[in-house]
Design an enzyme around this catalytic site. Sequence first.
Site, PDB file in Angstrom:
ATOM      1  N   ARG A  11       0.818  -1.214   0.000  1.00 33.34           N
ATOM      2  CA  ARG A  11       0.000   0.000   0.000  1.00 33.34           C
ATOM      3  C   ARG A  11       0.853   1.268   0.000  1.00 33.34           C
ATOM      4  O   ARG A  11       0.413   2.324  -0.432  1.00 33.34           O
ATOM      5  CB  ARG A  11      -0.943  -0.004   1.210  1.00 33.34           C
ATOM      6  CG  ARG A  11      -2.114   0.973   1.053  1.00 33.34           C
ATOM      7  CD  ARG A  11      -3.131   0.827   2.158  1.00 33.34           C
ATOM      8  NE  ARG A  11      -2.521   1.033   3.444  1.00 33.34           N
ATOM      9  CZ  ARG A  11      -2.808   0.341   4.551  1.00 33.34           C
ATOM     10  NH1 ARG A  11      -3.739  -0.599   4.522  1.00 33.34           N
ATOM     11  NH2 ARG A  11      -2.196   0.597   5.688  1.00 33.34           N
TER      12      ARG A  11
ATOM     13  N   TYR B 241     -10.951  23.825 -10.278  1.00 30.42           N
ATOM     14  CA  TYR B 241     -11.605  22.607 -10.758  1.00 30.42           C
ATOM     15  C   TYR B 241     -12.800  22.312  -9.836  1.00 30.42           C
ATOM     16  O   TYR B 241     -12.643  22.237  -8.616  1.00 30.42           O
ATOM     17  CB  TYR B 241     -10.577  21.474 -10.710  1.00 30.42           C
ATOM     18  CG  TYR B 241     -11.066  20.126 -11.134  1.00 30.42           C
ATOM     19  CD1 TYR B 241     -11.463  19.889 -12.443  1.00 30.42           C
ATOM     20  CD2 TYR B 241     -11.114  19.071 -10.222  1.00 30.42           C
ATOM     21  CE1 TYR B 241     -11.901  18.632 -12.833  1.00 30.42           C
ATOM     22  CE2 TYR B 241     -11.544  17.811 -10.609  1.00 30.42           C
ATOM     23  CZ  TYR B 241     -11.933  17.605 -11.922  1.00 30.42           C
ATOM     24  OH  TYR B 241     -12.361  16.367 -12.294  1.00 30.42           O
TER      25      TYR B 241
ATOM     26  N   ASP C 291      -2.484  23.575  -8.587  1.00 27.45           N
ATOM     27  CA  ASP C 291      -2.847  22.562  -9.581  1.00 27.45           C
ATOM     28  C   ASP C 291      -2.173  22.960 -10.890  1.00 27.45           C
ATOM     29  O   ASP C 291      -2.490  23.985 -11.483  1.00 27.45           O
ATOM     30  CB  ASP C 291      -4.377  22.516  -9.732  1.00 27.45           C
ATOM     31  CG  ASP C 291      -4.850  21.388 -10.657  1.00 27.45           C
ATOM     32  OD1 ASP C 291      -4.092  21.008 -11.569  1.00 27.45           O
ATOM     33  OD2 ASP C 291      -5.989  20.913 -10.470  1.00 27.45           O
TER      34      ASP C 291
ATOM     35  N   LYS D  72      -4.601  13.308 -17.180  1.00 29.11           N
ATOM     36  CA  LYS D  72      -4.658  14.128 -18.378  1.00 29.11           C
ATOM     37  C   LYS D  72      -3.384  13.967 -19.220  1.00 29.11           C
ATOM     38  O   LYS D  72      -3.253  13.017 -19.950  1.00 29.11           O
ATOM     39  CB  LYS D  72      -4.899  15.587 -17.995  1.00 29.11           C
ATOM     40  CG  LYS D  72      -6.045  15.773 -16.970  1.00 29.11           C
ATOM     41  CD  LYS D  72      -7.405  15.433 -17.541  1.00 29.11           C
ATOM     42  CE  LYS D  72      -8.496  15.257 -16.492  1.00 29.11           C
ATOM     43  NZ  LYS D  72      -8.690  16.389 -15.608  1.00 29.11           N
TER      44      LYS D  72
END
Length: 394
Positions: free
Chosen positions: A60, A113, A185, A210
């Site tokens: 993890r 966003y 961002d 993206k």
Amino acid sequence: MSDHQNSKDPGSIETVLTHHGRVPEDQFGFVNTPVYRGSTVLFRSLADIEAQQQRFLYGRAGNPTTESVESVITELEGAYRTRLVPSGLAAITIALLSCLKSGDDLLITDSAYEPGRKFADGFLERMGITARYYDPRIGSGLAELMQPNTRAVLAESPGSITFEVQDIPALAAAAHAGGARLIVDNSWASPLYHVPLSLGADIVVHAGTKMFVGHSDAFAGTISTTETAWADVERVRALLGFFTSGDEAFLVARGLRTLAIRMKEHQQRALEIARWLEGQPEVLRVLHPALPSHPDHALWQRDFTGSGSLFGLLLRPAPRAAIAAFVDHLQLFSMGYSWGGYESLCIPVDPRRARSAVPWNEEGNLFRLHIGLEGIDDLKADLAAALERYAAAR
Ligand SMILES: *Cc1c(COP(=O)(O)O)cnc(C)c1O
């Protein structure tokens, strides 16, 4: 997360992207770091499990495939470390939670966003954290909005719907003076064309989904930080149990190998189409920071070395039927969320809905275009026909 993998001088960005984060000697000579799948990592002795010094302890917390991506982004962003997380939205939520506790205050750009806004309004508020929105063009004026309990500022430059460029050094100065961290961002420009940590930001997030992935076939996010901000980010990520699979990481790593050449092509095509659109009769405005007509062009020139695939197209006011005529019969542009793939996208957007600090008062219909890697003349022809349909339906 780690910086174990690369001791050689990374050289240029293109060389980092092609040579970083892979060690063929560790993979029987195979070029790429393969997909590692695994939860349990074995220890050889009681002394080993007590020492916790192995490179990997439990799946993890990462594996060689996730690390191969993290080390590349760390290098490109000039960061202390990077974490790969399951989505761009997870990168935003973890970054925010790393800075905030009950009773704190958060400032978010009005151009952010939208799902990030929803997280602040619908989740952080419930935890007793206030979220306030600021004008993306506020710059050093941010200082006046800072409260004694403001601990984080979330910027996105440029905003992915309205494309305002933010003054990162000014925001960083105001945030730091008030004891807050600045999160940026950076999905639009990628670290190839904009490096917010070098401009004073503390944390940089990406929707790896993206441009990094580049093929519309995987989800990922990254969080890169300064040394000071790292421990809080990693603690929150670990406590929340976020994990990114080797399969997804492999697709990000694969995308990164061609990021420089793709960004160059996306940039060039997007600019050519943006310039051409500026001369078309139905067009009121093209929202692209690299165009001299953009109100933040000077700021973009100061802080960016290139531009992305995505921009806004504002057409003359027209009824819904004209919007439908524009998008419904496009041959190459498709309609859908996300962006960053090799295929072009065009979607109607309405910034009025989300805004609260500075209302969006522009007349006309706004579309968001992602320029893909199709033939440029084919894309122009597709848009030219759409503009004719729009004019006819107006
Ligand atoms: C898409 C996007 C995100 C979220 O990324 P996901 O991987 O879809 O969660 C965050 N920021 C920007 C600017 C985006 O375009």
